[in-house]
Scaffold this active site. Structure first.
Site, PDB file in Angstrom:
ATOM      1  N   ARG A 119       5.591 -62.084 -52.673  1.00  0.00           N
ATOM      2  CA  ARG A 119       4.910 -63.224 -53.291  1.00  0.00           C
ATOM      3  C   ARG A 119       5.870 -64.312 -53.753  1.00  0.00           C
ATOM      4  O   ARG A 119       5.530 -65.478 -53.770  1.00  0.00           O
ATOM      5  CB  ARG A 119       4.106 -62.702 -54.485  1.00  0.00           C
ATOM      6  CG  ARG A 119       3.033 -63.655 -54.943  1.00  0.00           C
ATOM      7  CD  ARG A 119       2.176 -63.043 -55.982  1.00  0.00           C
ATOM      8  NE  ARG A 119       2.986 -62.197 -56.868  1.00  0.00           N
ATOM      9  CZ  ARG A 119       2.473 -61.335 -57.723  1.00  0.00           C
ATOM     10  NH1 ARG A 119       1.192 -61.168 -57.797  1.00  0.00           N
ATOM     11  NH2 ARG A 119       3.251 -60.623 -58.501  1.00  0.00           N
ATOM     12  N   LYS A 140       6.640 -42.883 -51.371  1.00  0.00           N
ATOM     13  CA  LYS A 140       6.000 -42.053 -52.387  1.00  0.00           C
ATOM     14  C   LYS A 140       5.828 -42.861 -53.671  1.00  0.00           C
ATOM     15  O   LYS A 140       6.540 -43.847 -53.819  1.00  0.00           O
ATOM     16  CB  LYS A 140       6.809 -40.779 -52.610  1.00  0.00           C
ATOM     17  CG  LYS A 140       8.055 -40.943 -53.497  1.00  0.00           C
ATOM     18  CD  LYS A 140       8.546 -39.622 -53.971  1.00  0.00           C
ATOM     19  CE  LYS A 140       8.400 -39.495 -55.447  1.00  0.00           C
ATOM     20  NZ  LYS A 140       9.599 -39.536 -56.243  1.00  0.00           N
ATOM     21  N   ASP A 166       9.499 -38.878 -47.487  1.00  0.00           N
ATOM     22  CA  ASP A 166      10.104 -38.104 -48.565  1.00  0.00           C
ATOM     23  C   ASP A 166      11.594 -38.192 -48.274  1.00  0.00           C
ATOM     24  O   ASP A 166      12.065 -37.603 -47.294  1.00  0.00           O
ATOM     25  CB  ASP A 166       9.633 -36.648 -48.530  1.00  0.00           C
ATOM     26  CG  ASP A 166      10.231 -35.855 -49.684  1.00  0.00           C
ATOM     27  OD1 ASP A 166      11.430 -36.052 -49.983  1.00  0.00           O
ATOM     28  OD2 ASP A 166       9.514 -35.049 -50.296  1.00  0.00           O
ATOM     29  N   HIS A 167      12.329 -38.930 -49.083  1.00  0.00           N
ATOM     30  CA  HIS A 167      13.700 -39.235 -48.660  1.00  0.00           C
ATOM     31  C   HIS A 167      14.581 -37.985 -48.581  1.00  0.00           C
ATOM     32  O   HIS A 167      15.603 -37.996 -47.913  1.00  0.00           O
ATOM     33  CB  HIS A 167      14.332 -40.332 -49.530  1.00  0.00           C
ATOM     34  CG  HIS A 167      14.842 -39.872 -50.854  1.00  0.00           C
ATOM     35  ND1 HIS A 167      14.028 -39.698 -51.936  1.00  0.00           N
ATOM     36  CD2 HIS A 167      16.083 -39.542 -51.273  1.00  0.00           C
ATOM     37  CE1 HIS A 167      14.752 -39.280 -52.959  1.00  0.00           C
ATOM     38  NE2 HIS A 167      16.005 -39.181 -52.600  1.00  0.00           N
ATOM     39  N   LYS A 175      17.973 -36.360 -45.684  1.00  0.00           N
ATOM     40  CA  LYS A 175      19.321 -35.931 -46.072  1.00  0.00           C
ATOM     41  C   LYS A 175      19.866 -34.968 -45.018  1.00  0.00           C
ATOM     42  O   LYS A 175      19.186 -34.028 -44.622  1.00  0.00           O
ATOM     43  CB  LYS A 175      19.297 -35.235 -47.443  1.00  0.00           C
ATOM     44  CG  LYS A 175      19.029 -36.200 -48.600  1.00  0.00           C
ATOM     45  CD  LYS A 175      19.079 -35.465 -49.925  1.00  0.00           C
ATOM     46  CE  LYS A 175      18.529 -36.320 -51.048  1.00  0.00           C
ATOM     47  NZ  LYS A 175      19.512 -37.093 -51.772  1.00  0.00           N
ATOM     48  N   ASP A 192       6.925 -36.255 -59.779  1.00  0.00           N
ATOM     49  CA  ASP A 192       8.078 -37.018 -59.303  1.00  0.00           C
ATOM     50  C   ASP A 192       8.958 -36.201 -58.358  1.00  0.00           C
ATOM     51  O   ASP A 192       9.480 -36.730 -57.380  1.00  0.00           O
ATOM     52  CB  ASP A 192       8.901 -37.472 -60.525  1.00  0.00           C
ATOM     53  CG  ASP A 192      10.022 -38.416 -60.150  1.00  0.00           C
ATOM     54  OD1 ASP A 192       9.765 -39.350 -59.366  1.00  0.00           O
ATOM     55  OD2 ASP A 192      11.163 -38.227 -60.622  1.00  0.00           O
ATOM     56  N   HIS A 246       9.888 -33.455 -53.138  1.00  0.00           N
ATOM     57  CA  HIS A 246      11.218 -32.982 -52.731  1.00  0.00           C
ATOM     58  C   HIS A 246      11.381 -31.459 -52.832  1.00  0.00           C
ATOM     59  O   HIS A 246      11.855 -30.811 -51.905  1.00  0.00           O
ATOM     60  CB  HIS A 246      12.312 -33.646 -53.575  1.00  0.00           C
ATOM     61  CG  HIS A 246      12.167 -35.142 -53.682  1.00  0.00           C
ATOM     62  ND1 HIS A 246      11.714 -35.910 -52.649  1.00  0.00           N
ATOM     63  CD2 HIS A 246      12.431 -36.006 -54.690  1.00  0.00           C
ATOM     64  CE1 HIS A 246      11.701 -37.185 -53.024  1.00  0.00           C
ATOM     65  NE2 HIS A 246      12.123 -37.266 -54.254  1.00  0.00           N
ATOM     66  N   LYS A 256      15.647 -33.570 -65.631  1.00  0.00           N
ATOM     67  CA  LYS A 256      16.533 -34.698 -65.921  1.00  0.00           C
ATOM     68  C   LYS A 256      17.358 -34.373 -67.153  1.00  0.00           C
ATOM     69  O   LYS A 256      16.967 -33.545 -67.977  1.00  0.00           O
ATOM     70  CB  LYS A 256      15.705 -35.949 -66.190  1.00  0.00           C
ATOM     71  CG  LYS A 256      14.850 -36.340 -64.990  1.00  0.00           C
ATOM     72  CD  LYS A 256      15.041 -37.788 -64.634  1.00  0.00           C
ATOM     73  CE  LYS A 256      14.129 -38.224 -63.521  1.00  0.00           C
ATOM     74  NZ  LYS A 256      14.765 -38.436 -62.240  1.00  0.00           N
TER      75      LYS A 256
HETATM   76  C1  BG6 Z   1      13.179 -39.848 -56.502  1.00  0.00           C
HETATM   77  C2  BG6 Z   1      12.666 -39.681 -57.892  1.00  0.00           C
HETATM   78  O1  BG6 Z   1      12.169 -39.591 -55.561  1.00  0.00           O
HETATM   79  O2  BG6 Z   1      14.255 -38.945 -56.292  1.00  0.00           O
HETATM   80  C3  BG6 Z   1      13.770 -39.895 -58.911  1.00  0.00           C
HETATM   81  O3  BG6 Z   1      11.621 -40.616 -58.126  1.00  0.00           O
HETATM   82  C4  BG6 Z   1      14.945 -39.010 -58.598  1.00  0.00           C
HETATM   83  O4  BG6 Z   1      13.297 -39.632 -60.230  1.00  0.00           O
HETATM   84  C5  BG6 Z   1      15.351 -39.148 -57.148  1.00  0.00           C
HETATM   85  O5  BG6 Z   1      16.007 -39.391 -59.464  1.00  0.00           O
HETATM   86  C6  BG6 Z   1      16.408 -38.131 -56.775  1.00  0.00           C
HETATM   87  O6  BG6 Z   1      16.894 -38.414 -55.500  1.00  0.00           O
HETATM   88  P1  BG6 Z   1      18.389 -38.048 -55.099  1.00  0.00           P
HETATM   89  O7  BG6 Z   1      18.482 -38.463 -53.668  1.00  0.00           O
HETATM   90  O8  BG6 Z   1      19.277 -38.832 -56.013  1.00  0.00           O
HETATM   91  O9  BG6 Z   1      18.522 -36.576 -55.315  1.00  0.00           O
END
Ligand code: BG6
Length: 520
Positions: free
Chosen positions: A65, A174, A203-204, A208, A261, A266, A366
């Site tokens: 935007r 996500k 899902d990142h 990896k 989260d 993950h 965390k």
């Molecule tokens: C994200 C979460 O999907 O993954 C974060 O929203 C988290 O809270 C992060 O810190 C962790 O990813 P990585 O790649 O740093 O382990």
């Protein structure tokens, strides 16, 4: 073979794999003014350009935007690259050709005229494939996913493909929904405009390198493959620990908590790769079928299990590496009476033939002492005769640790004789380290994921039934917590390994957590 020719061979096999045919493509990023674009997506695309991995030609269009021109959009991203690129300095020649392919479309997500403008920009390309092969990356607030798909479809930019041919794809970030019900609704909304094959849910963790290596390790090594079952394995520990607190993300985190989260996505993804059956092929559907089967075999948690086998925690003020950390309830945008969990540990059972009776202990949180993700396979004890019978303390159990991050690698731990006349045993390690073996090659997860999405390969993305099954597991726990405020026992000091309940989860079973070590 000397070291350099070995390395050449490895590089060659990687290169040949990545040289599959990728069609020219236009990538449209919705939410192009956001953090994800400047921190992750553009640095990843720049590195793909640097490695020559992007198709020729390609185009990247940012849709957002804020008032910007192509030039000011490029200038902003150039500054961001200086900060977020994983290799520095940014190569001027690569940037020059990369930035010439970057465009900006200033428009509001809810304004149909914006999509007309986008359509005109896409059609302005002289290259036919760039007008047809479209990847829409939704890096926006999840509440906008449905609307974007609907408007893209109305503007004739997104067509539901029934024949397996997928020139248009949607990549969604996500969180995918906030519970099973909302995920189902979102899925239903998206599949009105796109076939499931056109939807790439990110899902990142799946991008990896070490997470991908779980399957390679399990299914390409005869020695380990044979050990991967209830006969030899006592239990499995999965730890995804973070040293950071919620920082400036308090607003988001209040809605998500550790369960939504990290666990829903993950952690359950790692669990499914560690425990799934061998797929019949490496095709996307074969791999995803097995992951879904695995998630479906996780034993549902009844109310007794929820009370006994699931532990939550919230961090209290503490210290990490000499740095003071505020309590979660004092973080910005966090309710001072919040009951949101910043830590989860649980014991799960997988009710299938391979894993019957083997507990899987998982934890994430965390403000823990280290940032580390590991899977530890703890083997059963050797019979209590010979050395074990003579030893005053129980012999260490053999284990394999898959270190997902940092210090990526694999450690096999077994007992060895301490040199000398006495019979004395102690655990020793055999280590495989990615850095030592392959050099410091650490592509960002987003590089791999973007390339796979551009190539149209969905193996590393989450399928509809997968996301819904994972929500089913998480929902049962969240609803149990909903009307139970946190008790004193559920708080933990920042910089410690979670509340005492997390330790008891294992000590009650005569086991203990093996904490990832902070140093290399
Ligand atoms: C994200 C979460 O999907 O993954 C974060 O929203 C988290 O809270 C992060 O810190 C962790 O990813 P990585 O790649 O740093 O382990």
């Amino acid at each position: 073979m000397n070291d350099s020719s070995q390395l050449d061979e490895l590089l060659a096999s990687r290169a040949s794999d990545s040289r599959r045919q990728i069609e020219p493509c236009t990538v449209v990023i919705f939410g192009a003014s956001g953090d994800l674009t400047s921190r992750k997506l553009i640095p990843a695309l720049y590195h793909l350009a640097l490695e020559g991995a992007l198709p020729t030609p390609y185009r990247i269009i940012g849709f957002a935007r804020r008032e910007k021109t192509d030039e000011s959009f490029r200038a902003e991203l150039r500054t961001a690259l200086d900060q977020f690129s994983r290799t520095k300095p940014v190569q001027p020649e690569v940037w020059k050709s990369f930035s010439a392919n970057l465009f900006y479309c200033q428009a509001d997500i809810s304004d149909p005229a914006g999509y007309e403008k986008l359509g005109a920009l896409i059609r302005s390309s002289e290259h036919e494939k760039l007008r047809q092969n479209l990847l829409f990356y939704l890096a926006t607030n999840p509440s906008q996913f449905g609307e974007i798909a609907t408007r893209l479809s109305a503007a004739n930019l997104l067509h539901k493909e029934e024949d397996g041919h997928l020139p248009e794809r949607l990549v969604v970030e996500k969180p995918f929904g906030h519970d099973l019900q909302s995920a189902r609704e979102l899925n239903a909304e998206l599949v009105r405009h796109a076939h499931e094959r056109q939807i790439f849910r990110i899902d990142h963790y799946l991008g990896k390198e070490t997470v991908q290596n779980i399957l390679t390790f399990r299914f390409s090594n005869g020695i380990f493959e044979r050990l991967w079952n209830r006969e030899t394995i006592d239990h499995v520990q999965i730890t995804v620990a973070e040293k950071i607190g919620v920082g400036s993300r308090g607003g988001y985190y209040e809605e998500s908590g550790a369960m939504r989260d990290m666990v829903q996505n993950h952690v359950l993804q790692v669990l499914s790769l560690v425990a799934m059956e061998p797929p019949v092929s490496l095709e996307a559907e074969a791999v995803r079928d097995e992951k879904v089967k695995l998630l479906k075999s996780i034993r549902p948690l009844g109310s007794a299990d929820l009370a006994r086998n699931v532990v939550r925690g919230q961090y209290f003020a503490g210290e990490i590496d000499g740095e003071a950390r505020p309590a979660y309830r004092s973080e910005p945008k966090v309710n001072s009476k919040s009951n949101v969990e910043t830590f989860v540990a649980m014991k799960l059972f997988i009710d299938n033939w391979r894993w019957s009776g083997v507990p899987f202990y998982i934890r994430t949180g965390k403000n823990l002492p280290v940032s580390a993700s590991e899977v530890r396979i703890q083997f059963k004890q050797a019979p209590n005769i010979l050395f074990a019978a003579k030893s005053a303390i129980p012999l260490d159990q053999n284990s394999i640790t898959l270190r997902l991050q940092p210090n990526e690698g694999i450690t096999l731990r077994f007992n060895g004789k301490v040199p000398g006349a006495a019979i004395q045993l102690r655990p020793v390690r055999m280590q495989f380290s990615y850095d030592n073996e392959f050099g410091a090659y650490t592509p960002e997860a987003y590089e791999r994921l973007l390339l796979e999405a551009i190539a149209g390969d969905a193996t590393l993305f989450i399928r509809r039934d997968e996301v819904e099954t994972a929500w089913g597991i998480v929902d049962s726990i969240r609803s149990y917590w909903a009307d139970r405020p946190l008790t004193n026992r559920e708080f933990y000091l920042a910089g410690t390994w979670g509340p005492t309940g997390a330790d008891e989860l294992l000590t009650n079973d005569g086991r203990e957590w093996r904490n990832p070590s902070p140093q290399k």
